[in-house]
Design an enzyme around this catalytic site. Structure first.
Site, short mmCIF file in Angstrom:
data_model
loop_
_atom_site.label_atom_id
_atom_site.label_comp_id
_atom_site.label_asym_id
_atom_site.label_seq_id
_atom_site.Cartn_x
_atom_site.Cartn_y
_atom_site.Cartn_z
N THR A 92 1.79 5.31 -2.51
CA THR A 92 1.93 6.76 -2.33
C THR A 92 3.31 7.25 -2.79
O THR A 92 4.29 6.49 -2.72
CB THR A 92 1.72 7.12 -0.85
OG1 THR A 92 2.24 8.42 -0.59
CG2 THR A 92 2.44 6.17 0.09
N ASP A 93 3.38 8.52 -3.17
CA ASP A 93 4.68 9.13 -3.51
C ASP A 93 5.60 9.20 -2.30
O ASP A 93 6.81 9.36 -2.44
CB ASP A 93 4.48 10.52 -4.13
CG ASP A 93 3.81 11.53 -3.19
OD1 ASP A 93 3.35 11.14 -2.10
OD2 ASP A 93 3.76 12.73 -3.55
N GLU A 94 5.00 9.07 -1.10
CA GLU A 94 5.81 9.22 0.12
C GLU A 94 6.85 8.12 0.27
O GLU A 94 7.81 8.27 1.02
CB GLU A 94 4.90 9.28 1.35
CG GLU A 94 3.93 10.43 1.30
CD GLU A 94 3.31 10.77 2.64
OE1 GLU A 94 3.91 10.48 3.68
OE2 GLU A 94 2.20 11.34 2.62
N TYR A 153 4.48 5.44 8.50
CA TYR A 153 3.44 5.29 7.46
C TYR A 153 4.09 4.96 6.12
O TYR A 153 3.79 3.94 5.49
CB TYR A 153 2.59 6.56 7.35
CG TYR A 153 1.78 6.63 6.06
CD1 TYR A 153 0.75 5.72 5.81
CD2 TYR A 153 2.07 7.59 5.08
CE1 TYR A 153 0.02 5.76 4.62
CE2 TYR A 153 1.35 7.64 3.90
CZ TYR A 153 0.33 6.73 3.67
OH TYR A 153 -0.38 6.77 2.49
N LYS A 161 4.02 1.51 3.85
CA LYS A 161 3.53 1.48 2.47
C LYS A 161 4.64 0.97 1.52
O LYS A 161 4.38 0.20 0.60
CB LYS A 161 3.07 2.87 2.02
CG LYS A 161 1.83 3.40 2.72
CD LYS A 161 0.57 2.61 2.47
CE LYS A 161 0.03 2.76 1.06
NZ LYS A 161 -1.28 2.06 0.90
N1 LIG Z 1 -5.18 10.48 0.62
C1 LIG Z 1 -4.06 10.67 -0.05
O1 LIG Z 1 -3.67 11.81 -0.30
C2 LIG Z 1 -3.26 9.49 -0.54
C3 LIG Z 1 -2.18 9.73 -1.40
C4 LIG Z 1 -1.47 8.65 -1.89
C5 LIG Z 1 -1.84 7.37 -1.54
N2 LIG Z 1 -2.88 7.16 -0.69
C6 LIG Z 1 -3.25 5.76 -0.37
O2 LIG Z 1 -4.56 5.56 -0.87
C7 LIG Z 1 -5.27 4.66 -0.04
C8 LIG Z 1 -6.57 5.27 0.40
O3 LIG Z 1 -6.29 6.49 1.09
P1 LIG Z 1 -7.45 7.35 1.72
O4 LIG Z 1 -6.96 8.73 1.86
O5 LIG Z 1 -8.72 7.08 1.00
O6 LIG Z 1 -7.53 6.69 3.19
P2 LIG Z 1 -8.67 6.78 4.28
O7 LIG Z 1 -7.96 6.77 5.59
O8 LIG Z 1 -9.64 7.84 3.98
O9 LIG Z 1 -9.47 5.40 4.10
C9 LIG Z 1 -8.91 4.17 4.46
C10 LIG Z 1 -10.03 3.14 4.45
O10 LIG Z 1 -9.45 1.86 4.75
C11 LIG Z 1 -10.25 1.22 5.74
N3 LIG Z 1 -9.38 0.32 6.53
C12 LIG Z 1 -8.36 0.68 7.35
N4 LIG Z 1 -7.82 -0.41 7.91
C13 LIG Z 1 -8.48 -1.48 7.40
C14 LIG Z 1 -8.36 -2.89 7.58
N5 LIG Z 1 -7.46 -3.41 8.40
N6 LIG Z 1 -9.21 -3.70 6.88
C15 LIG Z 1 -10.16 -3.17 6.05
N7 LIG Z 1 -10.31 -1.86 5.86
C16 LIG Z 1 -9.49 -1.02 6.52
C17 LIG Z 1 -10.82 2.35 6.58
O11 LIG Z 1 -11.98 1.93 7.29
C18 LIG Z 1 -11.11 3.39 5.51
O12 LIG Z 1 -12.39 3.19 4.94
C19 LIG Z 1 -4.33 4.32 1.12
O13 LIG Z 1 -3.73 3.09 0.84
C20 LIG Z 1 -3.31 5.44 1.11
O14 LIG Z 1 -2.07 4.98 1.59
C21 LIG Z 1 -3.60 8.20 -0.18
#
Ligand SMILES: NC(=O)c1ccc[n+]([C@@H]2O[C@H](COP(=O)([O-])OP(=O)(O)OC[C@H]3O[C@@H](n4cnc5c(N)ncnc54)[C@H](O)[C@@H]3O)[C@@H](O)[C@H]2O)c1
Length: 330
Positions: free
Chosen positions: A121-123, A145, A149
């Site tokens: 993430t950009d964070e 968080y 990451k």
């Molecule tokens: N949503 C955003 O805006 C954003 C931006 C930048 C980066 N990200 C990164 O992208 C990735 C996906 O984000 P998202 O928004 O789809 O998240 P989300 O919370 O919607 O989904 C996370 C998924 O991971 C699964 N999960 C959590 N813990 C787990 C574990 N211990 N073992 C197996 N599965 C597990 C959950 O069941 C869920 O299906 C993350 O790594 C997040 O840090 C998200």
């Protein structure tokens, strides 16, 4: 290509799986997901019978996960605890999943000789008042968080340097689009507005973020998967910056609702003022964002308007309600 996607029942992971299975009819995907509160197999209904798709309910921290990973080309790690508010109230799970889980997957990659792509993430760069961070900027995370990451990113890079594991890290800005869990900013605001509930905005609402339509991020991950150079980090952003209050006003306008629904609430601690990243590096691989914010937002609002069944169940759930109350009630 045979791909392990972790966290594929979540927002970005499920969009990515559907995108890949549609674009590459000969690719095979194993989705490894623990199905936490954020994981939802309904997101994958349209591919569940696809012979190239398999699901394994498993924690990425499990030591025996390695036994299920045979003959794969790449692991793409989306699995994470992903909500900053939850990290503030309960950081431990973030350290377990986001750091230890990534470590466990890196070990599997090393032992089985599988390429590894970390979805970051950009964070991790922290706040920037003006300008944008490129991939060489130091990590300066502000909350548990982004710190977990960032730690996972450092571990990933260390496996590349120490064990010569082929890795990539993809750091994207905020995503929005269909199937995003309604505790996150844009779907929370859309669904509250549809229900004529108050729209809680932290502090003065002038926090600025870059937003990317989830399909554009999926395309960026696809580009890194096929053209990324080993050991490299790639930022992914629309490079479109907007304040939270402006986003909310746009949502209310599309839904034809009153701005009286806006409610300013106590700020969250460690709140980064502005995120901004440059993505010249991934653009050189041939990727550009295709969806402008107005278009992406309208189609996201349309999706939430047409899929009330999907999110109303979630919002009525005790887990969602208690989190909502703890976070926004004064
Ligand atoms: N949503 C955003 O805006 C954003 C931006 C930048 C980066 N990200 C990164 O992208 C990735 C996906 O984000 P998202 O928004 O789809 O998240 P989300 O919370 O919607 O989904 C996370 C998924 O991971 C699964 N999960 C959590 N813990 C787990 C574990 N211990 N073992 C197996 N599965 C597990 C959950 O069941 C869920 O299906 C993350 O790594 C997040 O840090 C998200």
């Amino acid at each position: 290509m045979k791909i392990v996607v972790t966290g594929g029942a979540g927002f970005i992971g499920s969009n990515f799986i559907k995108y890949v299975l549609n674009k590459y009819p000969d690719y095979k995907i194993l989705n490894v997901d623990k199905l936490t509160y954020a994981g939802n197999l309904e997101n994958l209904k349209e591919v569940e019978k696809n012979p190239n798709y398999n699901f394994l309910k498993k924690d990425i921290c499990s030591h025996d996960l390695i036994e299920y990973i045979e003959n794969y080309d790449v692991i793409i790690n989306f699995a994470a605890e992903s909500h900053v508010d939850r990290a503030i109230y309960g950081p431990e799970l973030f350290l377990k999943t986001d750091i230890f889980g990534t470590f466990n997957l890196l070990e599997i990659s090393k032992k089985k000789n599988i390429r590894f792509i970390q979805i970051s993430t950009d964070e991790v760069y922290g706040s920037i008042e003006e300008g944008s961070f490129d991939e060489k900027a130091p990590l300066n995370p502000s909350n548990p968080y982004s710190a977990s990451k960032g730690s996972a990113d450092l571990l990933t890079l260390s496996y590349c340097k120490t064990y010569k594991l082929p890795v990539n890290i993809i750091r994207s800005c905020n995503n929005y689009g269909p199937n995003q869990y309604p505790e996150k900013f844009i779907p929370l605001m859309i669904t509250n507005a549809i229900e004529n509930k108050k729209l809680p905005i932290y502090g003065d609402g002038l926090y600025k973020r870059e937003w990317i339509y989830v399909l554009d991020n999926c395309k960026a991950i696809d580009v890194v998967l096929h053209k990324g150079k080993d050991g490299e980090i790639y930022n992914v952003s629309s490079e479109f910056t907007i304040s939270n209050i402006e986003v909310v006003k746009k949502i209310l306008k599309v839904l034809n609702k009153s701005e009286n629904l806006i409610e300013f609430v106590k700020d969250r601690p460690g709140h980064d003022r502005r995120y901004s990243i440059s993505c010249e590096k991934i653009k050189k691989l041939g990727w550009i964002p295709e969806t402008d914010f107005e278009t992406g937002l309208k189609s996201t609002i349309k999706w939430y308007t047409e899929n009330k069944n999907w999110w109303q169940k979630i919002k009525e759930n005790k887990q969602f309600l208690s989190h909502y109350k703890k976070t926004y009630k004064k």
